[in-house]
Design an enzyme around this catalytic site. Sequence first.
Site, PDB file in Angstrom:
ATOM      1  N   ASP A  31      -4.109  -5.964  -5.038  1.00 28.49           N
ATOM      2  CA  ASP A  31      -3.065  -6.925  -5.415  1.00 28.49           C
ATOM      3  C   ASP A  31      -3.631  -8.067  -6.258  1.00 28.49           C
ATOM      4  O   ASP A  31      -4.800  -8.422  -6.135  1.00 28.49           O
ATOM      5  CB  ASP A  31      -2.418  -7.483  -4.138  1.00 28.49           C
ATOM      6  CG  ASP A  31      -1.072  -8.139  -4.420  1.00 28.49           C
ATOM      7  OD1 ASP A  31      -0.504  -7.908  -5.509  1.00 28.49           O
ATOM      8  OD2 ASP A  31      -0.588  -8.888  -3.546  1.00 28.49           O
ATOM      9  N   HIS A  48      -3.200  -5.351 -15.299  1.00 31.67           N
ATOM     10  CA  HIS A  48      -3.166  -3.985 -14.766  1.00 31.67           C
ATOM     11  C   HIS A  48      -4.293  -3.138 -15.379  1.00 31.67           C
ATOM     12  O   HIS A  48      -4.913  -2.331 -14.692  1.00 31.67           O
ATOM     13  CB  HIS A  48      -1.813  -3.342 -15.042  1.00 31.67           C
ATOM     14  CG  HIS A  48      -0.670  -3.983 -14.277  1.00 31.67           C
ATOM     15  ND1 HIS A  48      -0.761  -4.298 -12.952  1.00 31.67           N
ATOM     16  CD2 HIS A  48       0.580  -4.361 -14.668  1.00 31.67           C
ATOM     17  CE1 HIS A  48       0.384  -4.845 -12.543  1.00 31.67           C
ATOM     18  NE2 HIS A  48       1.211  -4.891 -13.573  1.00 31.67           N
ATOM     19  N   SER A  76       3.920   1.047  -5.177  1.00 27.70           N
ATOM     20  CA  SER A  76       4.702   1.152  -3.942  1.00 27.70           C
ATOM     21  C   SER A  76       6.116   1.637  -4.243  1.00 27.70           C
ATOM     22  O   SER A  76       6.597   1.532  -5.384  1.00 27.70           O
ATOM     23  CB  SER A  76       4.760  -0.203  -3.232  1.00 27.70           C
ATOM     24  OG  SER A  76       5.726  -1.043  -3.840  1.00 27.70           O
ATOM     25  N   GLU A  78       8.616   0.201  -3.518  1.00 25.82           N
ATOM     26  CA  GLU A  78       9.399  -0.990  -3.895  1.00 25.82           C
ATOM     27  C   GLU A  78       9.061  -1.491  -5.298  1.00 25.82           C
ATOM     28  O   GLU A  78       9.779  -2.326  -5.847  1.00 25.82           O
ATOM     29  CB  GLU A  78       9.161  -2.122  -2.882  1.00 25.82           C
ATOM     30  CG  GLU A  78       9.851  -1.912  -1.535  1.00 25.82           C
ATOM     31  CD  GLU A  78       9.158  -0.881  -0.646  1.00 25.82           C
ATOM     32  OE1 GLU A  78       7.921  -0.725  -0.749  1.00 25.82           O
ATOM     33  OE2 GLU A  78       9.849  -0.211   0.147  1.00 25.82           O
ATOM     34  N   LEU A 142     -16.679  12.093  -1.764  1.00 28.23           N
ATOM     35  CA  LEU A 142     -15.671  11.093  -1.407  1.00 28.23           C
ATOM     36  C   LEU A 142     -14.252  11.662  -1.534  1.00 28.23           C
ATOM     37  O   LEU A 142     -13.935  12.324  -2.520  1.00 28.23           O
ATOM     38  CB  LEU A 142     -15.818   9.897  -2.360  1.00 28.23           C
ATOM     39  CG  LEU A 142     -14.798   8.764  -2.191  1.00 28.23           C
ATOM     40  CD1 LEU A 142     -15.197   7.860  -1.041  1.00 28.23           C
ATOM     41  CD2 LEU A 142     -14.681   7.944  -3.474  1.00 28.23           C
ATOM     42  N   GLU A 218      -8.941  -2.436  11.104  1.00 33.51           N
ATOM     43  CA  GLU A 218      -9.346  -3.836  10.946  1.00 33.51           C
ATOM     44  C   GLU A 218      -8.882  -4.295   9.567  1.00 33.51           C
ATOM     45  O   GLU A 218      -8.941  -3.531   8.602  1.00 33.51           O
ATOM     46  CB  GLU A 218     -10.876  -3.959  11.037  1.00 33.51           C
ATOM     47  CG  GLU A 218     -11.443  -3.549  12.379  1.00 33.51           C
ATOM     48  CD  GLU A 218     -11.008  -4.476  13.515  1.00 33.51           C
ATOM     49  OE1 GLU A 218     -10.801  -5.673  13.240  1.00 33.51           O
ATOM     50  OE2 GLU A 218     -10.856  -4.001  14.646  1.00 33.51           O
TER      51      GLU A 218
END
Length: 257
Positions: A31, A48, A76, A78, A142, A218
């Site tokens: 973010d 971006h 997302s 949204e 990964l 966490e």
Amino acid sequence: MSPTNLPRWTASAPEPGDDGASPRHVAIIMDGNGRWAAARGLPRIEGHRRGVDALRRAVRSAHELGVRQLTLYSFSAENWSRPAQEVADLMNLLRAFIRRDLTELHRGNVRIRVIGERRGLPDDIGGLLEEAETLTRANSGLTLVVAFNYGGRQEIVSAVRRIAEAARDGRLDPATIDAGVVADHLDTADLPDPDLVIRTSGELRISNFLLWQSAYAEFVFLSLHWPDFDHAAFEEAIAAFRTRQRRYGGRVARVGA
Ligand code: IPE
Ligand code: IPE
Ligand code: MG
């Protein structure tokens, strides 16, 4: 507490006494691109773009830091509510990223998985996401999980719908529905839960990310904006994680207790 006593959905179950261990699965809410750009008088798209650079760095760092799985919140459910131009820019950046980076990721033995709703995405993007998953399916390095058009509530709703359909059709006895059955119907069915969720940009919220899966994650909140995320920031988040005591509702074992 032995790992076998844990509910099935704590897939990345702790080894006894794993305090101070490194997280195996790190999930990141990337973010702050817009604010990063605004602070420099640049258009949002520049934030971006620099965010994609930070994403590349994060994949490399994850590998160097021994992280086995990295989940990145990229778009997302949204985010469609943003201006059409910004949505188009974000779609274009995803296209460019896959076209430019897929070969190298594959060469680096990275396995790509995509979570989120495929329906409603532009056709070519659906194709690119599938190509990325198919090409890298057998890789053993990964695991890079891209959360794209992803919403935790939407994911749970669609799992509930499929479970209800299975019950209606007699394929599933409602009495057998437990947390494991729900987890098996999520996009992340075959993936472990995150140990550590990082959010950049100083916001202290989850924004519909991995709602079910982060039950015992966490959380580390960093004040820097995503385009500034680098190896040192990743190390800082992991260092914070290592100071945490994960209890899963139980008690910390003490010698003589
Ligand atoms: C994160 O940066 C990128 C996406 C959500 C796609 P933002 O665009 O949310 O940046 P801020 O939060 O407005 O600064
Ligand atoms: C969350 O960031 C989504 C992604 C990082 C892709 P947002 O910027 O969309 O979240 P809110 O609107 O601040 O909660
Ligand atoms: Mg934001």
